[in-house]
Design an enzyme around this catalytic site. Sequence first.
Site, PDB file in Angstrom:
ATOM      1  N   ASP A 234       0.903  -1.165   0.000  1.00 32.55           N
ATOM      2  CA  ASP A 234       0.000   0.000   0.000  1.00 32.55           C
ATOM      3  C   ASP A 234       0.936   1.209   0.000  1.00 32.55           C
ATOM      4  O   ASP A 234       1.263   1.755   1.037  1.00 32.55           O
ATOM      5  CB  ASP A 234      -0.900  -0.045   1.232  1.00 32.55           C
ATOM      6  CG  ASP A 234      -1.951   1.045   1.209  1.00 32.55           C
ATOM      7  OD1 ASP A 234      -2.518   1.305   0.133  1.00 32.55           O
ATOM      8  OD2 ASP A 234      -2.201   1.639   2.273  1.00 32.55           O
TER       9      ASP A 234
ATOM     10  N   CYS B 116      -3.471   5.506  -3.372  1.00 32.18           N
ATOM     11  CA  CYS B 116      -4.651   6.367  -3.354  1.00 32.18           C
ATOM     12  C   CYS B 116      -4.408   7.557  -4.285  1.00 32.18           C
ATOM     13  O   CYS B 116      -4.722   8.692  -3.944  1.00 32.18           O
ATOM     14  CB  CYS B 116      -4.999   6.808  -1.933  1.00 32.18           C
ATOM     15  SG  CYS B 116      -3.672   7.610  -1.040  1.00 32.18           S
TER      16      CYS B 116
END
Length: 302
Positions: free
Chosen positions: A177, A230
Amino acid sequence: MEPLERYRPIIDDFEDFLAACQRPLGNAVRVNTIKASVDRALATLEAEGLAYEQADWNPRVLDLETDSPGSTWASFHGFTHGQEEVSAVPPVVLDPEPGERVWDCCAAPGGKATQIAALMDDRGTVVANDNNLGRISALRFNAERLGATSLAVTNADARNYSLSRFDFDEFDRTLVDAPCSCEGTIRKNPDALDNWSPDHISSVAGIQKGIIRRAIQATREGGTVVYSTCTFAPEENEAVVQHALEAEDCRVVDFDLGLEHAPGLTEWDGQSFDSSLEKAARIYPHHNDTGGFFVAKLEVTA
Ligand SMILES: C[S@@+](CC[C@H](N)C(=O)[O-])C[C@H]1O[C@@H](n2cnc3c(N)ncnc32)[C@H](O)[C@@H]1O
């Protein structure tokens, strides 16, 4: 919003996308099934008079009608954890099983690492690593609050991570991530684009390439690596996965998301990407009224 104009050619309904990016995001929580069943968590919220809506794709993810999701009794008991809906996607795509060895190589403050532990019924090993010591304390705090006893914390640069500290030499699954330019967090953080620059994107893309390569090297043949960010920037998404395809033994695989999304890109700014990149998911704010995310699933090959 100016930096987002570069995505006009690749995003359908671009005006809807821009409008969604300007709407504040609601408050989402994830039910922590290490401490409570979904039914018990919902009953606790109802007893507090709090309204919620379960996400269609995942009944453990709730849109909660409160401005302070961290101040409820459910949160106090560790039954819920404040986590953006779309941030709960990568661990679901990783699909870990109880008893496995999982590496979350960029883990702080631990929303996804503790979600991975919950998906494994807190059985097995989740190594939650982050290179930022300051953020490690939040990771430890969350792991303890949520009762994730299968979680071990390390503080190292994932790009040259050594497994010599363990009595095993590869993981079954790894989540990357990655640190990124955070464009997709604009609904939660209206200042997200203030320091946007092409130089920052290319510098963070260099770090991402180093991390994804080490993640693949540290995962067993047949194992899974999930890469997520993101941000919308193809330089930090498809181009990073393309780099991994060229440098390491791996392939992009399909996954069933249950959330509306666009496929990954096969070209951007004159660069072509492998056609398998279409199996990746670009989740845009106007799709499901969430933040923005990119997720790709890789299988490690021989
Ligand atoms: C997107 S955040 C991770 C969020 C986390 N996965 C969660 O769900 O709570 C990216 C993290 O990567 C960490 N990071 C940045 N560079 C790193 C590196 N070279 N090695 C390990 N971690 C790194 C940052 O400190 C940051 O905490």
